[in-house]
Design a protein around this motif. Structure first.
Motif, PDB file in Angstrom:
ATOM      1  N   UNK A  20       0.871  -1.177   0.000  1.00 33.34           N
ATOM      2  CA  UNK A  20       0.000   0.000   0.000  1.00 33.34           C
ATOM      3  C   UNK A  20       0.907   1.225   0.000  1.00 33.34           C
ATOM      4  N   UNK A  21       1.119   1.864  -1.135  1.00 29.48           N
ATOM      5  CA  UNK A  21       2.030   3.016  -1.171  1.00 29.48           C
ATOM      6  C   UNK A  21       1.638   4.133  -0.206  1.00 29.48           C
ATOM      7  N   UNK A  22       0.370   4.275   0.098  1.00 29.13           N
ATOM      8  CA  UNK A  22      -0.088   5.344   0.988  1.00 29.13           C
ATOM      9  C   UNK A  22      -0.053   4.967   2.460  1.00 29.13           C
ATOM     10  N   UNK A  23       0.224   3.708   2.740  1.00 28.17           N
ATOM     11  CA  UNK A  23       0.173   3.237   4.130  1.00 28.17           C
ATOM     12  C   UNK A  23       1.526   2.603   4.469  1.00 28.17           C
ATOM     13  N   UNK A  65      -2.846   7.502 -10.830  1.00 28.48           N
ATOM     14  CA  UNK A  65      -1.969   7.909 -11.935  1.00 28.48           C
ATOM     15  C   UNK A  65      -0.640   8.451 -11.421  1.00 28.48           C
ATOM     16  N   UNK A  66      -0.680   9.167 -10.311  1.00 28.71           N
ATOM     17  CA  UNK A  66       0.546   9.693  -9.714  1.00 28.71           C
ATOM     18  C   UNK A  66       1.414   8.555  -9.195  1.00 28.71           C
ATOM     19  N   UNK A  67       0.810   7.610  -8.514  1.00 29.57           N
ATOM     20  CA  UNK A  67       1.570   6.473  -7.982  1.00 29.57           C
ATOM     21  C   UNK A  67       2.187   5.643  -9.100  1.00 29.57           C
ATOM     22  N   UNK A  68       1.475   5.472 -10.196  1.00 33.23           N
ATOM     23  CA  UNK A  68       1.972   4.667 -11.304  1.00 33.23           C
ATOM     24  C   UNK A  68       3.231   5.261 -11.939  1.00 33.23           C
ATOM     25  N   UNK A  69       3.456   6.539 -11.755  1.00 29.79           N
ATOM     26  CA  UNK A  69       4.650   7.199 -12.299  1.00 29.79           C
ATOM     27  C   UNK A  69       5.872   7.000 -11.407  1.00 29.79           C
ATOM     28  N   UNK A  77       1.823  -4.364 -11.173  1.00 28.74           N
ATOM     29  CA  UNK A  77       0.397  -4.257 -11.520  1.00 28.74           C
ATOM     30  C   UNK A  77      -0.296  -3.444 -10.428  1.00 28.74           C
ATOM     31  N   UNK A  78      -1.477  -2.938 -10.745  1.00 28.35           N
ATOM     32  CA  UNK A  78      -2.213  -2.106  -9.788  1.00 28.35           C
ATOM     33  C   UNK A  78      -3.635  -2.598  -9.610  1.00 28.35           C
TER      34      UNK A  78
END
Length: 97
Positions: A20-23, A65-69, A77-78
């Motif tokens: 979890x990129x945000x956690x 979209x920001x995280x994918x960059x 994969x997302x």
């Protein structure tokens, strides 16, 4: 809240990894994609339970979209996991009462 997760795809010898990129420090894995997603949901719920016990708010979700960059997740994969934050916010409020 809709939390994006990054999935490191597995194969017959490697498990699927989920972060979890945000956690911070919330991650999981599974031998199959289905198992990895189920374990991810369980991991985020346990993390949010701990936050509620410490009377901390859940983090906000970033734009996919920001995280994918982010180069850290290049080739991953997302997926989006829908997490009901209400039970954790309620516990936080109860602790403050």
């Amino acid at each position: 809240m809709l939390y994006p997760i990054a999935i490191e795809t597995g194969d017959s010898k490697h498990a699927y990894g989920v972060v979890f990129p945000d956690i911070p420090n919330c991650f999981s894995a599974g031998d199959t994609l289905e198992e990895a997603l189920s374990n991810a949901k369980e991991a985020v719920e346990m993390y949010l339970e701990e936050l509620a016990e410490r009377e901390e708010l859940p983090p906000k979700a970033s734009d996919l979209a920001t995280l994918q960059k982010n180069k850290e997740y290049q080739g991953w994969a997302w997926e989006i996991i829908d997490v009901d934050l209400e039970p954790y916010l309620h516990k936080r409020k109860m602790g403050q009462a």
